[in-house]
Design a protein around this motif. Sequence first.
Motif, PDB file in Angstrom:
ATOM      1  N   LEU A 182       0.845  -1.189   0.000  1.00  0.00           N
ATOM      2  CA  LEU A 182       0.000   0.000   0.000  1.00  0.00           C
ATOM      3  C   LEU A 182       0.881   1.238   0.000  1.00  0.00           C
ATOM      4  CD1 LEU A 182      -2.067  -2.131   1.006  1.00  0.00           C
ATOM      5  CD2 LEU A 182      -2.958  -0.361   2.509  1.00  0.00           C
ATOM      6  N   PRO A 183       0.395   2.322  -0.566  1.00  0.00           N
ATOM      7  CA  PRO A 183       1.133   3.577  -0.424  1.00  0.00           C
ATOM      8  C   PRO A 183       1.186   3.946   1.053  1.00  0.00           C
ATOM      9  CG  PRO A 183      -0.650   3.786  -2.030  1.00  0.00           C
ATOM     10  CD  PRO A 183      -0.818   2.470  -1.350  1.00  0.00           C
ATOM     11  N   PRO A 184       2.331   4.330   1.572  1.00  0.00           N
ATOM     12  CA  PRO A 184       2.400   4.669   2.992  1.00  0.00           C
ATOM     13  C   PRO A 184       1.583   5.928   3.304  1.00  0.00           C
ATOM     14  CG  PRO A 184       4.532   5.025   1.927  1.00  0.00           C
ATOM     15  CD  PRO A 184       3.614   4.431   0.905  1.00  0.00           C
ATOM     16  N   LEU A 185       0.968   5.933   4.465  1.00  0.00           N
ATOM     17  CA  LEU A 185       0.241   7.099   4.960  1.00  0.00           C
ATOM     18  C   LEU A 185       1.009   7.625   6.162  1.00  0.00           C
ATOM     19  CD1 LEU A 185      -2.278   8.974   5.077  1.00  0.00           C
ATOM     20  CD2 LEU A 185      -3.252   7.290   6.670  1.00  0.00           C
ATOM     21  N   VAL A 186       1.448   8.867   6.087  1.00  0.00           N
ATOM     22  CA  VAL A 186       2.251   9.469   7.156  1.00  0.00           C
ATOM     23  C   VAL A 186       1.377  10.441   7.939  1.00  0.00           C
ATOM     24  CG1 VAL A 186       4.309  10.824   7.701  1.00  0.00           C
ATOM     25  CG2 VAL A 186       4.335   9.218   5.771  1.00  0.00           C
ATOM     26  N   LYS A 187       1.346  10.272   9.251  1.00  0.00           N
ATOM     27  CA  LYS A 187       0.561  11.119  10.146  1.00  0.00           C
ATOM     28  C   LYS A 187       1.489  11.708  11.204  1.00  0.00           C
ATOM     29  CE  LYS A 187      -3.542  10.949   9.763  1.00  0.00           C
ATOM     30  NZ  LYS A 187      -4.494  11.690   8.920  1.00  0.00           N
ATOM     31  N   GLY A 188       1.314  12.982  11.461  1.00  0.00           N
ATOM     32  CA  GLY A 188       2.096  13.582  12.527  1.00  0.00           C
ATOM     33  C   GLY A 188       2.988  14.677  12.018  1.00  0.00           C
ATOM     34  N   PRO A 189       3.798  15.213  12.902  1.00  0.00           N
ATOM     35  CA  PRO A 189       4.011  14.773  14.281  1.00  0.00           C
ATOM     36  C   PRO A 189       2.741  14.931  15.130  1.00  0.00           C
ATOM     37  CG  PRO A 189       5.431  16.662  13.752  1.00  0.00           C
ATOM     38  CD  PRO A 189       4.614  16.368  12.543  1.00  0.00           C
ATOM     39  N   ILE A 190       2.561  13.981  16.032  1.00  0.00           N
ATOM     40  CA  ILE A 190       1.393  13.953  16.909  1.00  0.00           C
ATOM     41  C   ILE A 190       1.489  15.129  17.886  1.00  0.00           C
ATOM     42  CG2 ILE A 190       0.115  12.599  18.624  1.00  0.00           C
ATOM     43  CD1 ILE A 190       0.134  11.425  15.710  1.00  0.00           C
ATOM     44  N   GLN A 191       0.384  15.850  18.010  1.00  0.00           N
ATOM     45  CA  GLN A 191       0.329  17.002  18.905  1.00  0.00           C
ATOM     46  C   GLN A 191      -0.738  16.795  19.972  1.00  0.00           C
ATOM     47  OE1 GLN A 191      -0.431  20.358  16.378  1.00  0.00           O
ATOM     48  NE2 GLN A 191       1.578  20.259  15.410  1.00  0.00           N
ATOM     49  N   GLN A 192      -0.571  17.468  21.094  1.00  0.00           N
ATOM     50  CA  GLN A 192      -1.515  17.338  22.200  1.00  0.00           C
ATOM     51  C   GLN A 192      -2.940  17.682  21.772  1.00  0.00           C
ATOM     52  OE1 GLN A 192      -0.928  16.138  25.528  1.00  0.00           O
ATOM     53  NE2 GLN A 192      -3.135  15.987  25.237  1.00  0.00           N
ATOM     54  N   ILE A 193      -3.103  18.706  20.941  1.00  0.00           N
ATOM     55  CA  ILE A 193      -4.447  19.096  20.517  1.00  0.00           C
ATOM     56  C   ILE A 193      -5.135  17.956  19.775  1.00  0.00           C
ATOM     57  CG2 ILE A 193      -3.693  20.198  18.367  1.00  0.00           C
ATOM     58  CD1 ILE A 193      -6.573  21.365  20.668  1.00  0.00           C
ATOM     59  N   GLN A 194      -4.364  17.159  19.043  1.00  0.00           N
ATOM     60  CA  GLN A 194      -4.937  16.007  18.334  1.00  0.00           C
ATOM     61  C   GLN A 194      -5.474  14.988  19.332  1.00  0.00           C
ATOM     62  OE1 GLN A 194      -2.094  14.095  15.764  1.00  0.00           O
ATOM     63  NE2 GLN A 194      -3.698  13.399  14.391  1.00  0.00           N
ATOM     64  N   LEU A 195      -4.744  14.756  20.417  1.00  0.00           N
ATOM     65  CA  LEU A 195      -5.203  13.815  21.441  1.00  0.00           C
ATOM     66  C   LEU A 195      -6.438  14.353  22.156  1.00  0.00           C
ATOM     67  CD1 LEU A 195      -1.838  12.588  23.004  1.00  0.00           C
ATOM     68  CD2 LEU A 195      -3.018  11.849  20.920  1.00  0.00           C
ATOM     69  N   THR A 196      -6.486  15.656  22.379  1.00  0.00           N
ATOM     70  CA  THR A 196      -7.646  16.268  23.017  1.00  0.00           C
ATOM     71  C   THR A 196      -8.873  16.155  22.118  1.00  0.00           C
ATOM     72  OG1 THR A 196      -6.208  17.790  24.223  1.00  0.00           O
ATOM     73  CG2 THR A 196      -8.530  18.406  24.036  1.00  0.00           C
ATOM     74  N   ARG A 197      -8.686  16.403  20.839  1.00  0.00           N
ATOM     75  CA  ARG A 197      -9.801  16.261  19.892  1.00  0.00           C
ATOM     76  C   ARG A 197     -10.271  14.817  19.807  1.00  0.00           C
ATOM     77  NH1 ARG A 197      -7.003  20.102  15.420  1.00  0.00           N
ATOM     78  NH2 ARG A 197      -7.872  22.064  16.147  1.00  0.00           N
ATOM     79  N   TYR A 198      -9.312  13.877  19.791  1.00  0.00           N
ATOM     80  CA  TYR A 198      -9.693  12.467  19.726  1.00  0.00           C
ATOM     81  C   TYR A 198     -10.462  12.067  20.988  1.00  0.00           C
ATOM     82  CZ  TYR A 198      -9.823   7.519  19.034  1.00  0.00           C
ATOM     83  OH  TYR A 198     -10.293   6.247  18.886  1.00  0.00           O
ATOM     84  N   ALA A 199     -10.020  12.562  22.134  1.00  0.00           N
ATOM     85  CA  ALA A 199     -10.736  12.265  23.385  1.00  0.00           C
ATOM     86  C   ALA A 199     -12.187  12.724  23.282  1.00  0.00           C
ATOM     87  CB  ALA A 199     -10.034  12.927  24.565  1.00  0.00           C
ATOM     88  N   GLY A 200     -12.397  13.920  22.741  1.00  0.00           N
ATOM     89  CA  GLY A 200     -13.753  14.425  22.587  1.00  0.00           C
ATOM     90  C   GLY A 200     -14.582  13.607  21.616  1.00  0.00           C
ATOM     91  N   ALA A 201     -13.970  13.195  20.530  1.00  0.00           N
ATOM     92  CA  ALA A 201     -14.693  12.413  19.518  1.00  0.00           C
ATOM     93  C   ALA A 201     -15.005  11.008  20.006  1.00  0.00           C
ATOM     94  CB  ALA A 201     -13.874  12.346  18.233  1.00  0.00           C
ATOM     95  N   SER A 202     -14.090  10.414  20.774  1.00  0.00           N
ATOM     96  CA  SER A 202     -14.250   9.022  21.193  1.00  0.00           C
ATOM     97  C   SER A 202     -14.911   8.877  22.556  1.00  0.00           C
ATOM     98  CB  SER A 202     -12.880   8.336  21.248  1.00  0.00           C
ATOM     99  OG  SER A 202     -12.109   8.875  22.314  1.00  0.00           O
ATOM    100  N   GLY A 203     -14.882   9.950  23.354  1.00  0.00           N
ATOM    101  CA  GLY A 203     -15.394   9.855  24.720  1.00  0.00           C
ATOM    102  C   GLY A 203     -14.382   9.276  25.690  1.00  0.00           C
ATOM    103  N   ASP A 204     -13.161   9.044  25.242  1.00  0.00           N
ATOM    104  CA  ASP A 204     -12.106   8.487  26.095  1.00  0.00           C
ATOM    105  C   ASP A 204     -11.282   9.634  26.685  1.00  0.00           C
ATOM    106  OD1 ASP A 204      -9.929   7.295  27.304  1.00  0.00           O
ATOM    107  OD2 ASP A 204      -9.421   6.013  25.602  1.00  0.00           O
ATOM    108  N   PHE A 205     -11.691  10.062  27.870  1.00  0.00           N
ATOM    109  CA  PHE A 205     -11.031  11.186  28.527  1.00  0.00           C
ATOM    110  C   PHE A 205     -10.043  10.729  29.598  1.00  0.00           C
ATOM    111  CE2 PHE A 205     -14.924  12.997  26.803  1.00  0.00           C
ATOM    112  CZ  PHE A 205     -14.423  14.106  26.150  1.00  0.00           C
ATOM    113  N   ASN A 206      -9.482   9.530  29.443  1.00  0.00           N
ATOM    114  CA  ASN A 206      -8.498   9.051  30.403  1.00  0.00           C
ATOM    115  C   ASN A 206      -7.375  10.079  30.495  1.00  0.00           C
ATOM    116  OD1 ASN A 206      -6.329   7.701  31.702  1.00  0.00           O
ATOM    117  ND2 ASN A 206      -7.105   5.718  31.017  1.00  0.00           N
ATOM    118  N   PRO A 207      -7.063  10.558  31.705  1.00  0.00           N
ATOM    119  CA  PRO A 207      -6.041  11.599  31.840  1.00  0.00           C
ATOM    120  C   PRO A 207      -4.637  11.157  31.421  1.00  0.00           C
ATOM    121  CG  PRO A 207      -6.795  10.862  34.001  1.00  0.00           C
ATOM    122  CD  PRO A 207      -7.696  10.225  32.974  1.00  0.00           C
ATOM    123  N   ILE A 208      -4.448   9.879  31.243  1.00  0.00           N
ATOM    124  CA  ILE A 208      -3.138   9.378  30.809  1.00  0.00           C
ATOM    125  C   ILE A 208      -2.779   9.881  29.405  1.00  0.00           C
ATOM    126  CG2 ILE A 208      -3.690   7.184  29.659  1.00  0.00           C
ATOM    127  CD1 ILE A 208      -1.694   5.982  31.860  1.00  0.00           C
TER     128      ILE A 208
END
Length: 144
Positions: free
Chosen positions: A17-43
Amino acid sequence: MKYGTVYVDDVKVGDELPPLVKGPIQQIQLTRYAGASGDFNPIHQDDEFARAAGMGGVFAHGMLSMGFVAQALTDWAGAGSVRKLSVRFAGLVRLKDTVTCKGRVLAISSKHDVHTVELEVWAENQRGEKVVTGKATVALPSRA
């Protein structure tokens, strides 16, 4: 978003497959994912909490990395093509990591005009360490 159009006639075992490159991962991305998924684990949000838990700091949700792998499949095979995706979380994705999703065709089969491709899939960080490993099945159209 433009999805790929690949035909089973054009795929062979061993294709990548053609490679898919994501990142660099940022804190705001994790915060947005937490909101979308409902996973607000503080870790995944609070560095002090994550360090106190022995995790060495904040790290991304495993399902975010799985979502990246699913995006790589959909970008290649097209919307609605993924029939099965199973993964194992093999490593942590840290802030500032770059994640590259890859895949390789393992088998191709056709039955009753349904054409499926079995793939090995994985995601690795910028050090080449696998953070997700798995298998996927996609259905592809035929040119015929």
